[in-house]
Design a protein around this motif. Sequence first.
Motif, short mmCIF file in Angstrom:
data_model
loop_
_atom_site.label_atom_id
_atom_site.label_comp_id
_atom_site.label_asym_id
_atom_site.label_seq_id
_atom_site.Cartn_x
_atom_site.Cartn_y
_atom_site.Cartn_z
N ARG A 1 0.85 -1.20 0.00
CA ARG A 1 0.00 0.00 0.00
C ARG A 1 0.89 1.25 0.00
NH1 ARG A 1 -0.20 -1.30 5.56
NH2 ARG A 1 0.19 0.50 6.95
N LEU A 2 0.36 2.31 -0.60
CA LEU A 2 1.05 3.59 -0.65
C LEU A 2 0.22 4.62 0.10
CD1 LEU A 2 3.50 5.17 -1.80
CD2 LEU A 2 2.03 5.81 -3.73
N GLU A 3 0.82 5.23 1.11
CA GLU A 3 0.14 6.25 1.92
C GLU A 3 0.73 7.62 1.64
OE1 GLU A 3 0.32 5.25 6.03
OE2 GLU A 3 -1.16 3.62 5.87
N CYS A 4 -0.11 8.63 1.80
CA CYS A 4 0.32 10.02 1.63
C CYS A 4 0.06 10.80 2.91
CB CYS A 4 -0.44 10.66 0.46
SG CYS A 4 -0.02 12.41 0.20
N GLY B 1 -0.76 17.04 8.14
CA GLY B 1 -0.75 15.87 9.01
C GLY B 1 -1.78 14.81 8.66
N LYS B 2 -2.63 15.08 7.70
CA LYS B 2 -3.65 14.10 7.32
C LYS B 2 -3.01 12.97 6.52
CE LYS B 2 -8.07 13.60 4.90
NZ LYS B 2 -9.11 14.31 4.11
N ILE B 3 -3.27 11.72 6.95
CA ILE B 3 -2.70 10.55 6.28
C ILE B 3 -3.80 9.84 5.49
CG2 ILE B 3 -1.55 8.33 6.60
CD1 ILE B 3 -0.29 9.42 9.13
N LEU C 1 5.29 10.43 0.89
CA LEU C 1 4.73 9.18 0.39
C LEU C 1 5.45 8.02 1.07
CD1 LEU C 1 4.47 9.94 -3.44
CD2 LEU C 1 2.70 10.16 -1.70
N SER C 2 4.67 7.09 1.63
CA SER C 2 5.23 5.95 2.37
C SER C 2 4.74 4.66 1.74
CB SER C 2 4.83 6.00 3.84
OG SER C 2 5.26 7.22 4.44
N LEU C 3 5.68 3.78 1.39
CA LEU C 3 5.33 2.49 0.80
C LEU C 3 5.47 1.40 1.86
CD1 LEU C 3 4.68 0.94 -1.86
CD2 LEU C 3 7.15 0.52 -2.05
N TYR C 4 4.38 0.64 2.05
CA TYR C 4 4.37 -0.45 3.02
C TYR C 4 4.24 -1.78 2.28
CZ TYR C 4 3.63 2.97 6.74
OH TYR C 4 3.77 4.03 7.63
N VAL C 5 5.10 -2.72 2.64
CA VAL C 5 5.04 -4.08 2.10
C VAL C 5 4.87 -5.03 3.28
CG1 VAL C 5 6.23 -5.86 0.78
CG2 VAL C 5 6.53 -3.44 0.17
N TYR D 1 0.80 9.48 -8.64
CA TYR D 1 0.19 10.19 -7.52
C TYR D 1 -0.18 11.61 -7.91
CZ TYR D 1 4.87 12.23 -6.95
OH TYR D 1 6.07 12.88 -7.16
N TYR D 2 -1.00 12.23 -7.08
CA TYR D 2 -1.46 13.60 -7.26
C TYR D 2 -1.59 14.16 -5.86
CZ TYR D 2 -4.72 17.41 -8.49
OH TYR D 2 -5.32 18.63 -8.65
N ALA D 3 -0.64 15.02 -5.43
CA ALA D 3 -0.60 15.44 -4.03
C ALA D 3 0.05 16.80 -3.89
CB ALA D 3 0.16 14.41 -3.20
N GLN D 4 -0.04 17.35 -2.66
CA GLN D 4 0.55 18.65 -2.37
C GLN D 4 2.08 18.54 -2.24
OE1 GLN D 4 -2.24 19.14 1.18
NE2 GLN D 4 -1.99 21.26 0.52
#
Length: 346
Positions: free
Chosen positions: A296-299, A304-306, A331-335, A323-326
């Motif tokens: 999963r990829l988190e922003c 502070g909103k995740i 960006l955090s990648l979790y495996v 991605y499309y972000a500020q």
Amino acid sequence: MEEKDIVHSEEKKKRHFGGYFQDQIAGLSNGGKPLVFTVILTFFALAVACIAVFFASVQGAERVMMPNVTGKTLTTALLELQAKELYPKIQLRYSEFPGEEGKILEQSPSAGSIVKAYRQVTLTVSRGVAIDRIEEYVGKQVDDVQSRLQLLFTDENPLVTIASPIYQKSEATSGTILAQYPSAGTIISEPITLRFVVSSPAEEMVTVPALQGLSIAELYKQMEESKLVFDFVYHETSDESSAGRISAVDKAGATVVSYSRVTADIAFPIRQESDEQVYGIFSFELDEYPFPVPVRLECNAPDGKITTLVSLNHPGKSISIPYYAQPESILSLYVLDRLTAQVTIQ
């Protein structure tokens, strides 16, 4: 005619009329008794008939003896109740001893009770031994495991849910679980999604979807649902209507082996310094895994909103996600729920 004669004539008429009326009443009294008796008898007969029908309906269905189904499997119990024209109300409960799963722990009314047919019977069925951690499922049949877990976790918000299995060609018996995630022993302290890799005699085939024109948000949904690996490339465009959308997909409409790699081209708008949101592609080189694993990829936005951008299964090696972000977002990648890579958007 004199007045005295007129008065005398009127009195004579009254006496004659009174006598006639009394004669009629007397006749009715003498000849009407059978009629009154008949009416009363008819009413009494109707009343008796109504009472008989009432008690017949109250008596209801025939009475049967409640069978002893405690300790039997639910299927067997249902068949025995059906033969007695009794209807079950199922209650589930954890039991203390292994091997009781799916069996009747209690019944109400008790065995041997005389009850009316068509009544409802309460059966308490074992959900098995309560589990607080993930068991070892590798080597078991996926259908058996799914049935057991569905019986254990039937709540509206279950602690354990099962994702759609990933099928992999193997010499093992078809339907055998080859791998699982999370691994055995994982403590169930919050809702968990179980993922299984299951043996199949042949390669699983999937169809490459037509992604042209999809926005990034729509693309994420396709990435989550499609058993494919998308390799993204991009080009810049000044056409606002196509900016941020897929412009081309390799092999669209073709049938390929699951988790084959498919190249997709996405159009990004030419970046301006004043842009509050920026487009890009997150890329990273993963290890190669024996089966597709949860990624999963988190922003994490500057405020502070995740937000989880996308969650999917990936077999490893190179991974790319648009991605499309500020700016200044992280960006955090979790495996396998472990943080594997982080990038700050510039």
